[in-house]
Design an enzyme around this catalytic site. Structure first.
Site, PDB file in Angstrom:
ATOM      1  CB  SER A  65      38.981  38.127  35.732  1.00  0.00           C
ATOM      2  OG  SER A  65      40.169  38.869  35.870  1.00  0.00           O
ATOM      3  CG  HIS A 105      40.543  42.506  32.940  1.00  0.00           C
ATOM      4  ND1 HIS A 105      39.343  43.026  33.345  1.00  0.00           N
ATOM      5  CD2 HIS A 105      40.736  41.398  33.700  1.00  0.00           C
ATOM      6  CE1 HIS A 105      38.830  42.273  34.305  1.00  0.00           C
ATOM      7  NE2 HIS A 105      39.671  41.287  34.549  1.00  0.00           N
ATOM      8  CG  ASP A 131      37.192  45.022  32.252  1.00  0.00           C
ATOM      9  OD1 ASP A 131      36.556  43.992  32.533  1.00  0.00           O
ATOM     10  OD2 ASP A 131      38.419  45.042  32.075  1.00  0.00           O
TER      11      ASP A 131
END
Length: 189
Positions: A65, A105, A131
């Site tokens: 990701s 992230h 998210d």
């Protein structure tokens, strides 16, 4: 009998048992050597926790990701000094209530209230949407308490060993058995 004398007597008994069990004390020293290696590793880990301010100063990227910034298997070094403000563009590792595995992230938005509270939104570089779908139900923003650490450096693909051991548990147990046997059975010259 004072407790130190009882402990010394117990240690003496174990010492005799181990000496009788293996090659005049070598097994005793090998077990002691193994225990010292394990305790040294734990002390180093706890020292890193104190130095970095992060409950987990080293993490492995488990998904794609964050590509192209980080790839699956990259080893990240984290810090988490509470006084440093979180800024948009920073890469953070956070835990969400109900999920065991931390997520790596990038912060895309920071929302600061008048009272000083900071909330922020994250997104994987390789993901289409933010998210919010990963956060616990009803949660739209993360807070500083959710942050495990901020990425400060990385080693590419070094964490693949961890991923392989998690994906193939038999490999993990075989590797641990080999390492333990080596430490216990190696001969000192």
């Amino acid at each position: 009998m004072p407790s130190w004398k009882a402990a010394a007597k117990g240690l003496k008994k174990w010492s005799c048992v181990l000496r009788a069990a293996g090659r005049s004390g070598k097994l005793y020293y090998q077990v002691l050597n193994f225990a010292m290696i394990v305790s040294s590793a734990l002390m180093i880990w706890k020292g890193l926790i104190v130095l970095t301010g992060s409950e987990s100063p080293i993490v492995v990227v488990l998904s794609g990701s964050m590509e192209p910034a980080f790839h699956r298997g990259d080893l990240l070094f984290l810090t988490n000094f509470r006084e440093d403000p979180i800024r948009a563009g920073e890469i953070v590792v956070f835990k969400v209530e109900g999920r065991d595995i931390p997520i790596v992230h990038r912060v895309i938005k920071v929302h600061e209230k008048d009272n000083g509270d900071i909330k922020f939104l994250t997104k994987g570089d390789n993901n289409e949407v933010d998210d919010r779908g990963l956060y616990k139900e009803g949660q739209n923003w993360l807070e500083k308490k959710d942050v495990v650490g901020r990425a400060r450096g990385f080693l590419p693909y070094v964490g693949m060993v961890t991923i392989i051991m998690n994906d193939y548990p038999k490999f993990k147990y075989a590797l641990l058995a080999i390492m333990g046997a080596y430490v216990l059975l190696k001969r000192e010259s």
